[in-house]
Scaffold this motif. Structure first.
Motif, PDB file in Angstrom:
ATOM      1  N   SER A 164      36.738 -70.468 -15.464  1.00  0.00           N
ATOM      2  CA  SER A 164      37.986 -70.542 -14.710  1.00  0.00           C
ATOM      3  C   SER A 164      38.627 -71.868 -15.081  1.00  0.00           C
ATOM      4  CB  SER A 164      37.727 -70.488 -13.194  1.00  0.00           C
ATOM      5  OG  SER A 164      37.002 -71.625 -12.770  1.00  0.00           O
ATOM      6  N   SER A 223      46.409 -67.622  -4.903  1.00  0.00           N
ATOM      7  CA  SER A 223      45.885 -66.560  -5.758  1.00  0.00           C
ATOM      8  C   SER A 223      44.426 -66.814  -6.147  1.00  0.00           C
ATOM      9  CB  SER A 223      46.741 -66.429  -7.024  1.00  0.00           C
ATOM     10  OG  SER A 223      46.776 -67.655  -7.736  1.00  0.00           O
ATOM     11  N   CYS A 224      44.011 -68.056  -6.159  1.00  0.00           N
ATOM     12  CA  CYS A 224      42.610 -68.386  -6.458  1.00  0.00           C
ATOM     13  C   CYS A 224      41.851 -68.801  -5.199  1.00  0.00           C
ATOM     14  CB  CYS A 224      42.530 -69.509  -7.492  1.00  0.00           C
ATOM     15  SG  CYS A 224      43.122 -69.048  -9.140  1.00  0.00           S
ATOM     16  N   HIS A 225      42.436 -69.680  -4.431  1.00  0.00           N
ATOM     17  CA  HIS A 225      41.740 -70.229  -3.271  1.00  0.00           C
ATOM     18  C   HIS A 225      41.886 -69.359  -2.016  1.00  0.00           C
ATOM     19  CE1 HIS A 225      40.579 -74.034  -5.133  1.00  0.00           C
ATOM     20  NE2 HIS A 225      41.776 -74.063  -5.706  1.00  0.00           N
ATOM     21  N   GLN A 235      35.647 -66.679  -8.856  1.00  0.00           N
ATOM     22  CA  GLN A 235      36.641 -67.284  -9.740  1.00  0.00           C
ATOM     23  C   GLN A 235      36.348 -68.764  -9.966  1.00  0.00           C
ATOM     24  OE1 GLN A 235      40.938 -66.269  -9.492  1.00  0.00           O
ATOM     25  NE2 GLN A 235      40.413 -65.307  -7.541  1.00  0.00           N
ATOM     26  N   ALA A 237      36.659 -70.849  -7.597  1.00  0.00           N
ATOM     27  CA  ALA A 237      37.631 -71.543  -6.749  1.00  0.00           C
ATOM     28  C   ALA A 237      36.956 -71.947  -5.435  1.00  0.00           C
ATOM     29  CB  ALA A 237      38.828 -70.628  -6.464  1.00  0.00           C
TER      30      ALA A 237
END
Length: 292
Positions: A164, A223-225, A235, A237
């Motif tokens: 990532s 979108s990640c966290h 991911q 994250a």
């Protein structure tokens, strides 16, 4: 009866005469034997330093060869259980079994030789290197997930590595400086369940800026966290709502992270270690108490 005087050699220096008092014969014999033994030893055994290495000696004796012989004997002794460990599904290795006990001891050695330099001798971690003793694991903390991470590593150049990459929001001008300040304050507020202006790490934040940063976070980070900031381990994250921070959770450190991003790399140990060693390291780390 008068004491017999020792004869002199006839040599005299400034009136001082030298006694003719030879060494005892037994002492001379031992001395000559030592000389002969020393010459024989230097011929038979490694003895004289040279430009590269030392004289090998006619007997060819070597401490390295002795160590290699002992290592080979132990490898032969453990060949069966090591082959079983290499072929094992780590999820099915039962605690208390011979394979498990061997793996934990072997894994401790593998960890000290290859992993402790980053994760610490007690696996307590360091700044930029996660502790392996808690339950907050990126990429998953089950035994099979740990084994995969050890095997393939993180963000290295191999095809199967965990991967990532966080955007460099400041360097690449994805966000304005003011937006970075806003989102930093919002991130700090995520770990303040009471909403009293101080998060669980003891850091205060600007509530007004945090309110403005919520929009920045939703558009660029969620979108990640995740929308609630709890992260996505698959991911890579991290959870932003707790007090566990890999690089630090104060304002300056978070600002640096958002501006420059982070890109920690772990080697693919499967390219350097045997399969048995990889499995052993995973089982050792898992039994330390962290993970799932």
């Amino acid at each position: 009866m008068s004491k017999k005087e020792v004869e002199t050699t006839g040599h005299s220096w400034d009136g001082i005469e030298e006694y003719n008092n030879p060494l005892p014969r037994w002492w001379l014999i031992i001395w000559y034997i030592c000389i002969i033994w020393g010459i024989g030893y230097s011929i038979a055994m490694p003895a004289w330093p040279m430009i590269k290495g030392a004289t090998a000696g006619v007997l060819g004796w070597s401490t390295r060869a002795q160590v290699a012989e002992k290592i080979a004997s132990f490898e032969e002794m453990n060949a069966g259980v090591e082959a079983e460990l290499a072929a094992a599904d780590v999820t099915e290795v039962m605690p208390g079994s011979d394979v498990y006990n061997y793996a934990v001891n072997m894994g401790a050695s593998v960890f000290r030789a290859n992993c402790s330099q980053c994760h610490g001798s007690g696996a307590q971690g360091n700044v930029g290197y996660p502790t392996l003793l808690d339950n907050d694991w990126l990429w998953g903390g089950t035994i099979d997930e740990i084994a995969y991470t050890v095997q393939h590593g993180v963000r290295n150049e191999t095809d199967d590595a965990r991967y990532s990459e966080m955007p460099k929001f400041g360097v690449d001008e994805l966000l304005e400086p003011e937006q970075i300040n806003q989102v930093v304050e919002f991130v700090m507020s995520l770990s303040d369940p009471d909403g009293d202006g101080t998060n669980i790490s003891g850091h205060s934040y600007d509530a007004a800026l945090a309110s403005e940063g919520a929009v920045v976070f939703e558009e660029n980070c969620a979108s990640c966290h995740g929308e609630d900031g709890t992260g996505d381990i698959y991911q890579g994250a991290p959870n932003l709502t707790d007090a566990i921070w890999l690089y630090g959770g104060n304002r300056d450190t978070i600002h640096e992270t958002v501006t420059y991003a982070r890109f920690g790399v772990m080697p693919a140990w499967g390219l350097r270690l045997s399969q048995a060693e990889v499995n052993a390291a995973a089982l050792y780390v898992h039994q330390l108490g962290g993970g799932q």
